[in-house]
Design a protein around this motif. Structure first.
Motif, PDB file in Angstrom:
ATOM      1  N   THR A 150       0.808  -1.214   0.000  1.00  0.00           N
ATOM      2  CA  THR A 150       0.000   0.000   0.000  1.00  0.00           C
ATOM      3  C   THR A 150       0.843   1.266   0.000  1.00  0.00           C
ATOM      4  O   THR A 150       0.548   2.213  -0.738  1.00  0.00           O
ATOM      5  N   GLU A 151       1.892   1.300   0.791  1.00  0.00           N
ATOM      6  CA  GLU A 151       2.707   2.519   0.869  1.00  0.00           C
ATOM      7  C   GLU A 151       3.414   2.807  -0.454  1.00  0.00           C
ATOM      8  O   GLU A 151       3.464   3.952  -0.901  1.00  0.00           O
ATOM      9  N   GLN A 152       3.953   1.770  -1.087  1.00  0.00           N
ATOM     10  CA  GLN A 152       4.587   1.967  -2.398  1.00  0.00           C
ATOM     11  C   GLN A 152       3.553   2.420  -3.417  1.00  0.00           C
ATOM     12  O   GLN A 152       3.806   3.312  -4.227  1.00  0.00           O
ATOM     13  N   PHE A 153       2.377   1.807  -3.372  1.00  0.00           N
ATOM     14  CA  PHE A 153       1.337   2.191  -4.316  1.00  0.00           C
ATOM     15  C   PHE A 153       0.923   3.648  -4.123  1.00  0.00           C
ATOM     16  O   PHE A 153       0.763   4.388  -5.102  1.00  0.00           O
ATOM     17  N   SER A 168       2.582  -3.475  -7.056  1.00  0.00           N
ATOM     18  CA  SER A 168       2.091  -3.212  -5.697  1.00  0.00           C
ATOM     19  C   SER A 168       0.879  -4.053  -5.330  1.00  0.00           C
ATOM     20  O   SER A 168       0.285  -3.857  -4.276  1.00  0.00           O
ATOM     21  N   GLY A 169       0.504  -4.991  -6.195  1.00  0.00           N
ATOM     22  CA  GLY A 169      -0.597  -5.893  -5.875  1.00  0.00           C
ATOM     23  C   GLY A 169      -1.981  -5.319  -6.091  1.00  0.00           C
ATOM     24  O   GLY A 169      -2.960  -5.830  -5.545  1.00  0.00           O
ATOM     25  N   TYR A 191      -9.146   1.386  -5.135  1.00  0.00           N
ATOM     26  CA  TYR A 191      -8.191   0.399  -5.639  1.00  0.00           C
ATOM     27  C   TYR A 191      -8.273  -0.856  -4.765  1.00  0.00           C
ATOM     28  O   TYR A 191      -8.319  -0.753  -3.542  1.00  0.00           O
ATOM     29  N   TYR A 192      -8.250  -2.034  -5.418  1.00  0.00           N
ATOM     30  CA  TYR A 192      -8.442  -3.300  -4.717  1.00  0.00           C
ATOM     31  C   TYR A 192      -7.291  -4.258  -5.002  1.00  0.00           C
ATOM     32  O   TYR A 192      -6.752  -4.283  -6.113  1.00  0.00           O
ATOM     33  N   ASP A 193      -6.985  -5.092  -3.996  1.00  0.00           N
ATOM     34  CA  ASP A 193      -5.983  -6.135  -4.187  1.00  0.00           C
ATOM     35  C   ASP A 193      -6.653  -7.414  -4.695  1.00  0.00           C
ATOM     36  O   ASP A 193      -7.879  -7.447  -4.895  1.00  0.00           O
ATOM     37  N   VAL A 241      -6.785   1.483  -1.244  1.00  0.00           N
ATOM     38  CA  VAL A 241      -6.689   2.952  -1.299  1.00  0.00           C
ATOM     39  C   VAL A 241      -7.986   3.470  -1.917  1.00  0.00           C
ATOM     40  O   VAL A 241      -8.500   2.901  -2.877  1.00  0.00           O
ATOM     41  N   VAL A 242      -8.493   4.563  -1.330  1.00  0.00           N
ATOM     42  CA  VAL A 242      -9.640   5.269  -1.900  1.00  0.00           C
ATOM     43  C   VAL A 242      -9.206   6.720  -2.092  1.00  0.00           C
ATOM     44  O   VAL A 242      -8.675   7.331  -1.178  1.00  0.00           O
TER      45      VAL A 242
END
Length: 130
Positions: A71-74, A98-99, A114-116, A123-124
């Protein structure tokens, strides 16, 4: 209703994430109420009023989506894209690394989620107005 050709014409004006808010306004004007984009091949399902739906054809080459999300990289990659520092293909590759499996945009709320791969919302973001 709208066609994939009309959406492609609107998308052709997008050079980076900085152009995304205007793109949203352009496809809202066409009648798009939401859409779902899949990172692995970039195909998108578009939805309109009265249960209207159409889909774009994805790339023939597919991307591998990481099994674990970062999540942080994304968030960092997303910010760079929104600032116009990366093009769309770079952004898709960043999502995959980032999955991020897909994103869903809901026009009346002006949000992009965004969904894994497990279906978790990671992330929204609120889409800024132009």
């Amino acid at each position: 209703m709208f066609t994939i050709q009309q959406i492609h014409e609107a998308h052709s004006k997008v050079k980076s994430g900085a152009d995304f808010p205007q793109y949203m306004q352009d496809i809202i004007a066409l009648g798009v109420t939401s859409f779902e984009t899949f990172v692995f091949d970039n195909h998108t399902n578009y939805y309109g009023k009265d249960n209207f739906q159409t889909s774009s054809i994805g790339f023939s080459e597919t991307l591998f989506i990481a099994n674990e999300s970062n999540t942080e990289q994304f968030k960092s990659d997303l910010k760079a894209h929104q600032q116009g520092k990366t093009d769309y293909m770079t952004f898709l590759n960043d999502c995959a690394k980032s999955g991020v499996e897909k994103w869903i945009v809901v026009m009346d709320k002006m949000i992009c989620s965004y969904y894994d791969k497990a279906g978790n919302e990671i992330v929204v973001e609120v889409i800024p107005s132009v």
